[in-house]
Design an enzyme around this catalytic site. Structure first.
Site, short mmCIF file in Angstrom:
data_model
loop_
_atom_site.label_atom_id
_atom_site.label_comp_id
_atom_site.label_asym_id
_atom_site.label_seq_id
_atom_site.Cartn_x
_atom_site.Cartn_y
_atom_site.Cartn_z
N ALA A 22 0.83 -1.21 0.00
CA ALA A 22 0.00 0.00 0.00
C ALA A 22 0.86 1.26 0.00
O ALA A 22 0.55 2.23 -0.70
CB ALA A 22 -0.93 -0.01 1.21
N ASP A 127 1.83 -8.35 19.25
CA ASP A 127 1.66 -8.23 20.70
C ASP A 127 0.48 -7.33 21.09
O ASP A 127 0.00 -7.39 22.22
CB ASP A 127 2.94 -7.68 21.34
CG ASP A 127 4.14 -8.57 21.09
OD1 ASP A 127 3.93 -9.76 20.81
OD2 ASP A 127 5.27 -8.07 21.16
N GLY A 170 3.60 -12.51 23.00
CA GLY A 170 3.00 -11.25 23.46
C GLY A 170 3.97 -10.37 24.22
O GLY A 170 3.60 -9.31 24.69
N ARG A 256 3.47 -16.23 14.52
CA ARG A 256 3.86 -15.09 13.68
C ARG A 256 3.88 -15.42 12.20
O ARG A 256 3.83 -14.53 11.37
CB ARG A 256 5.26 -14.61 14.09
CG ARG A 256 5.24 -13.72 15.25
CD ARG A 256 6.37 -12.74 15.39
NE ARG A 256 7.63 -12.96 14.76
CZ ARG A 256 8.81 -12.79 15.36
NH1 ARG A 256 8.85 -12.46 16.63
NH2 ARG A 256 9.93 -12.93 14.71
#
Ligand code: F6P
Length: 323
Positions: A22, A127, A170, A256
């Site tokens: 983007a 996280d 996290g 992830r």
């Protein structure tokens, strides 16, 4: 504005590629040159820049990870490191930088902004610990991966009448563990933000066993003061307290590495476009984020290094729903 650069930094998060795409395409749409910096701040200091065309970011929106590569770059925390980075940017006539990353990465971005170089961030970390952002890029996909694992663990746990300690990532935030616990119907969640006494946790699991539950899922955030290994050690020493026999699963980096879902692709796309719009408007020292359903910004000054509180009502709800 003629020439900008974009980098991804810190832990990769599913959706980073959609954000890169983007930034590149909305930048090109304005007639700008957009450079990709490889390996985060490391590449910024060593001059690892490549001009990106619209085709170079084709076919990446569905990919996890980051095609630009990421790195942890302690050297960038030094004044020398930042000077090197600024020299590389200035040598190429680059006028502004987009930093896609979480708290640590945005701290680096803030440093550059304070040195007078225009920088806009994009909030991206699994996280969900970025102050001022309701949800960052990668959280939704990571949460769905954790959930799929919990659903599967429940199947085998029920077959053997076992308890599972499931550790989520996290860092110092319990968000992933809490939400995975609620959505996964866990019997307990253990989070850094709230104190857990192992004896009380064992009592709760024992009661679940006595109520006839076939399994117990305890979701433990990696940053909790007692992590999954320490809890497992405690339970091994007091096995009689639990009822269930116990197994431990650490989900780790599996969370992830997934393909970004629709939520992360669209969030990342909108944040990428917002970051470029901010640069176009002459903004610097701000991070594009989603807050209260809006695509908006938070200043680096307000966001970096600030703890993001976890909703105590949701924590209580997780406890009530575990009955
Ligand atoms: O910040 C994202 C994160 O995945 C954390 O949840 C985790 O603590 C850390 O990164 C792991 O870092 P690394 O990939 O460097 O081992």
């Amino acid at each position: 504005m003629k020439r900008i650069a974009v980098l991804t930094s810190g832990g990769d998060a599913p959706g980073m590629n959609a954000a890169i795409r983007a930034v590149v395409r909305t930048g090109i749409d304005r007639g700008w040159d957009v450079y990709g910096v490889h390996h985060g701040y490391k590449g910024l200091m060593t001059g690892d820049f490549h001009l990106l065309g619209a085709r170079d970011v084709g076919g990446i929106i569905q990919l996890g990870g980051t095609v630009l590569g990421s790195a942890r770059a302690p050297e960038f925390k030094t004044a020398d490191g930042r000077r090197e980075a600024l020299r590389e940017l200035n040598q190429r006539g680059i006028e502004a930088l987009v930093v896609i990353g979480g708290n640590g990465s945005q701290t680096g971005a803030y440093e550059l902004h304070q040195l007078g170089f225009p920088v806009v961030g994009i909030g991206s970390t699994i996280d969900n610990d970025l102050f001022g952002a309701d949800i960052t890029i990668g959280v939704d996909t990571a949460l769905n991966i954790a959930l799929e694992a919990i659903d599967r663990l429940k199947v085998t746990a029920s077959s053997h009448q076992r308890a599972f300690l499931v550790e989520t990532m996290g860092r110092n935030s319990g968000y992933l563990a809490l939400m995975a616990g609620i959505a996964g119907g866990a019997e307990a969640v253990v989070l850094p933000e709230f104190k857990t006494e192992p004896e009380l946790l064992a009592d709760e699991i024992r009661q679940a066993y006595e109520r006839g539950k076939a399994h117990a899922i305890i979701v433990v955030a990696e940053g909790a003061s007692l992590d999954a290994n320490e809890l497992a050690h405690y339970f091994a020493e007091h096995e009689e307290k639990l009822g269930f026999s116990l197994r431990v699963t650490q989900l780790g980096h599996v969370q992830r590495g997934g393909m970004p879902g629709a939520f992360d692709r669209t969030l990342a796309t909108r944040l990428g476009a917002k970051a470029v719009a901010c640069l176009d408007a002459g903004d610097s020292g701000v991070i594009a984020v989603q807050r209260a359903g809006e695509i908006t910004t938070v200043t680096h000054e307000d966001a970096v290094g600030k703890p993001k509180p976890l909703d105590a009502e949701l924590y209580e709800l997780a406890r009530v729903l575990a009955k």
